[in-house]
Write a protein that holds these residues in place. Structure first.
Motif, mmCIF file in Angstrom:
data_model
loop_
_atom_site.group_PDB
_atom_site.id
_atom_site.type_symbol
_atom_site.label_atom_id
_atom_site.label_comp_id
_atom_site.label_asym_id
_atom_site.label_seq_id
_atom_site.Cartn_x
_atom_site.Cartn_y
_atom_site.Cartn_z
ATOM 1 N N GLY A 1 0.828 -1.198 0.000
ATOM 2 C CA GLY A 1 0.000 0.000 0.000
ATOM 3 C C GLY A 1 0.864 1.250 0.000
ATOM 4 N N GLY A 2 1.930 1.231 0.786
ATOM 5 C CA GLY A 2 2.852 2.357 0.817
ATOM 6 C C GLY A 2 3.565 2.560 -0.507
ATOM 7 N N MET A 3 3.859 1.454 -1.196
ATOM 8 C CA MET A 3 4.534 1.558 -2.493
ATOM 9 C C MET A 3 3.678 2.320 -3.498
ATOM 10 S SD MET A 3 5.987 -1.473 -4.958
ATOM 11 C CE MET A 3 7.552 -1.737 -4.118
ATOM 12 N N GLN A 4 2.364 2.124 -3.431
ATOM 13 C CA GLN A 4 1.487 2.851 -4.352
ATOM 14 C C GLN A 4 1.610 4.354 -4.138
ATOM 15 O OE1 GLN A 4 -2.569 1.462 -4.240
ATOM 16 N NE2 GLN A 4 -1.999 -0.692 -4.454
ATOM 17 N N ASN A 5 1.586 4.782 -2.883
ATOM 18 C CA ASN A 5 1.641 6.220 -2.641
ATOM 19 C C ASN A 5 3.054 6.765 -2.814
ATOM 20 O OD1 ASN A 5 -0.395 8.114 -2.318
ATOM 21 N ND2 ASN A 5 0.283 8.614 -0.252
ATOM 22 N N PHE A 6 4.074 5.944 -2.541
ATOM 23 C CA PHE A 6 5.438 6.369 -2.849
ATOM 24 C C PHE A 6 5.576 6.639 -4.348
ATOM 25 C CE2 PHE A 6 9.651 4.967 -4.443
ATOM 26 C CZ PHE A 6 10.395 6.048 -3.971
ATOM 27 N N SER A 7 4.946 5.807 -5.163
ATOM 28 C CA SER A 7 5.012 5.997 -6.623
ATOM 29 C C SER A 7 4.392 7.330 -7.020
ATOM 30 C CB SER A 7 4.297 4.845 -7.336
ATOM 31 O OG SER A 7 4.898 3.607 -7.029
ATOM 32 N N ARG A 8 3.289 7.682 -6.383
ATOM 33 C CA ARG A 8 2.661 8.981 -6.686
ATOM 34 C C ARG A 8 3.572 10.127 -6.238
ATOM 35 N NH1 ARG A 8 -1.705 6.132 -3.995
ATOM 36 N NH2 ARG A 8 -3.098 5.210 -5.561
ATOM 37 N N TRP A 9 4.154 9.971 -5.060
ATOM 38 C CA TRP A 9 5.050 11.013 -4.535
ATOM 39 C C TRP A 9 6.265 11.185 -5.440
ATOM 40 C CZ3 TRP A 9 10.141 10.826 -2.899
ATOM 41 C CH2 TRP A 9 10.606 11.960 -2.209
ATOM 42 N N ALA A 10 6.893 10.068 -5.805
ATOM 43 C CA ALA A 10 8.086 10.143 -6.652
ATOM 44 C C ALA A 10 7.746 10.699 -8.032
ATOM 45 C CB ALA A 10 8.721 8.751 -6.778
ATOM 46 N N ALA A 11 6.567 10.348 -8.539
ATOM 47 C CA ALA A 11 6.146 10.896 -9.831
ATOM 48 C C ALA A 11 6.042 12.416 -9.752
ATOM 49 C CB ALA A 11 4.804 10.293 -10.242
ATOM 50 N N SER A 12 5.599 12.921 -8.606
ATOM 51 C CA SER A 12 5.437 14.367 -8.435
ATOM 52 C C SER A 12 6.769 15.106 -8.473
ATOM 53 C CB SER A 12 4.737 14.659 -7.102
ATOM 54 O OG SER A 12 3.447 14.091 -7.072
ATOM 55 N N ILE A 13 7.785 14.538 -7.804
ATOM 56 C CA ILE A 13 9.054 15.264 -7.725
ATOM 57 C C ILE A 13 9.975 14.987 -8.906
ATOM 58 C CG2 ILE A 13 8.933 15.366 -5.213
ATOM 59 C CD1 ILE A 13 11.223 13.262 -5.206
ATOM 60 N N LEU A 14 9.766 13.875 -9.598
ATOM 61 C CA LEU A 14 10.635 13.528 -10.723
ATOM 62 C C LEU A 14 10.036 13.900 -12.073
ATOM 63 C CD1 LEU A 14 11.956 10.051 -9.505
ATOM 64 C CD2 LEU A 14 13.128 12.258 -9.432
ATOM 65 N N GLY A 15 8.745 14.161 -12.114
ATOM 66 C CA GLY A 15 8.098 14.527 -13.366
ATOM 67 C C GLY A 15 8.737 15.713 -14.074
ATOM 68 N N PRO A 16 9.093 16.781 -13.351
ATOM 69 C CA PRO A 16 9.721 17.931 -14.013
ATOM 70 C C PRO A 16 11.048 17.597 -14.695
ATOM 71 C CG PRO A 16 8.880 18.561 -11.857
ATOM 72 C CD PRO A 16 8.779 17.077 -11.936
ATOM 73 N N HIS A 17 11.639 16.453 -14.367
ATOM 74 C CA HIS A 17 12.903 16.034 -14.975
ATOM 75 C C HIS A 17 12.677 15.012 -16.104
ATOM 76 C CE1 HIS A 17 15.039 18.011 -11.694
ATOM 77 N NE2 HIS A 17 14.164 17.456 -10.873
ATOM 78 N N GLY A 18 11.424 14.819 -16.488
ATOM 79 C CA GLY A 18 11.130 13.889 -17.573
ATOM 80 C C GLY A 18 11.114 12.436 -17.147
ATOM 81 N N ILE A 19 11.041 12.186 -15.847
ATOM 82 C CA ILE A 19 11.072 10.822 -15.321
ATOM 83 C C ILE A 19 9.672 10.431 -14.868
ATOM 84 C CG2 ILE A 19 12.058 9.283 -13.582
ATOM 85 C CD1 ILE A 19 14.409 11.337 -13.419
ATOM 86 N N ARG A 20 9.196 9.314 -15.367
ATOM 87 C CA ARG A 20 7.874 8.805 -15.018
ATOM 88 C C ARG A 20 7.998 7.704 -13.965
ATOM 89 N NH1 ARG A 20 5.751 5.983 -18.639
ATOM 90 N NH2 ARG A 20 7.554 5.670 -19.991
ATOM 91 N N VAL A 21 7.058 7.664 -13.044
ATOM 92 C CA VAL A 21 7.049 6.651 -11.988
ATOM 93 C C VAL A 21 5.643 6.063 -11.902
ATOM 94 C CG1 VAL A 21 7.561 6.112 -9.585
ATOM 95 C CG2 VAL A 21 8.744 8.022 -10.712
ATOM 96 N N ASN A 22 5.550 4.760 -12.054
ATOM 97 C CA ASN A 22 4.267 4.080 -11.977
ATOM 98 C C ASN A 22 4.383 2.811 -11.142
ATOM 99 O OD1 ASN A 22 2.435 5.638 -13.931
ATOM 100 N ND2 ASN A 22 4.244 5.272 -15.191
ATOM 101 N N CYS A 23 3.257 2.348 -10.658
ATOM 102 C CA CYS A 23 3.209 1.139 -9.851
ATOM 103 C C CYS A 23 2.306 0.116 -10.526
ATOM 104 C CB CYS A 23 2.687 1.471 -8.460
ATOM 105 S SG CYS A 23 2.728 0.085 -7.288
ATOM 106 N N VAL A 24 2.776 -1.112 -10.621
ATOM 107 C CA VAL A 24 1.984 -2.218 -11.144
ATOM 108 C C VAL A 24 1.563 -3.084 -9.965
ATOM 109 C CG1 VAL A 24 2.021 -4.293 -12.586
ATOM 110 C CG2 VAL A 24 3.147 -2.203 -13.369
#
Length: 262
Positions: A178-201
């Motif tokens: 469950g934490g991994m899902q929200n970590f993925s959203r958090w990381a997507a937020s801070i890494l998105g401006p650098h062109g890095i995508r973060v998703n959880c399967v």
């Protein structure tokens, strides 16, 4: 402009998969390699990984095994340095490895929880940051976290009727995924401006010869009427790793036969 099938091609890209010889890892490695990526696989079980790498190289793919102890920060540093020296850096990171501490049961000792969390949480944060720094310099990257549908739902007691499974289920796996899902959203937020995508399967239950009552109950609980098999993750992994998903980030994608939708 690339055709849609061209966007799925990973030729020229470098992928790192933690784990790689287990239930999910094996098909993740095969998928990335078949799509053309130079694929590094890393864990403490180096002999099992070497066997996977040899098999994939025998099929004509570039798969390389390296040792990695996710509980040891220096081991993570060494892995990242070696990949950087051999390539231009990782384009794709798949955080797949997981540890299960048999002592980390409900009511278990705190040390057992801490030991598992170091590998399943602390190293996830550290490795993701380390690899993403290299991705930042190139302005692109895809990070895929392998969660579980158990990060979305709780235990279904009816699945275990007639079996001796899960007499004392651990809360840790549910908590971590469950934490991994929200970590993925958090990381997507801070890494998105650098062109890095973060998703959880979030995969569903994998059929490994479980007792018939469990298989029947679990399968009935899904919309497709079956458990997961050895190829069900391959498509989503290539999709998320590739340019075909260039506008997808911060998503949690269930691959569970409709278990969490029913």
């Amino acid at each position: 402009m690339k055709g849609v099938m061209e966007t799925l091609n990973l030729t020229g890209k470098v992928a790192l998969v933690t784990g790689g010889a287990g239930l999910y890892g094996r098909q993740i490695v095969a998928a990335l390699a078949e799509a053309g990526a130079t694929t590094y696989i890393a864990s403490r079980g180096i002999e099992a990984l070497e066997a996977v790498a040899r098999e994939e190289r025998g099929r004509g793919f570039d798969v390389r095994a390296l040792p990695l102890d996710l509980g040891d920060q220096s081991s993570i540093d060494t892995l990242a340095t070696q990949i950087a020296e051999e390539t231009d850096g990782c384009d794709i990171l798949v955080n797949n490895a997981v540890t299960r501490n048999p002592a980390a049961l409900w009511g278990g000792p705190m040390d057992a929880y801490d030991e598992a969390l170091r590998v399943n949480a602390s190293s996830l944060f550290y490795l993701t940051h380390l690899i993403s720094e290299g991705m930042k310099s190139r302005g692109r990257g895809s990070i895929i976290n392998i969660g579980s549908m158990m990060g979305t739902v709780g235990v279904e007691p009816a699945n275990y009727v007639g079996t001796n499974m899960h007499d004392n289920p651990s809360p840790l796996y549910f908590y971590e995924k469950g934490g991994m899902q929200n970590f993925s959203r958090w990381a997507a937020s801070i890494l998105g401006p650098h062109g890095i995508r973060v998703n959880c399967v979030a995969p569903g239950g994998f059929f490994t010869g479980q007792p018939a009552p469990f298989v029947a109950a679990y399968s009935e609980r899904t919309q497709l009427g079956r458990m997961a098999n050895e190829t069900d993750l391959k498509g989503i992994i290539v999709f998320l790793a590739s340019d075909a998903s260039a506008y997808i980030t911060g998503a949690n994608i269930p691959v569970d036969g409709g278990y969490t939708a029913k």
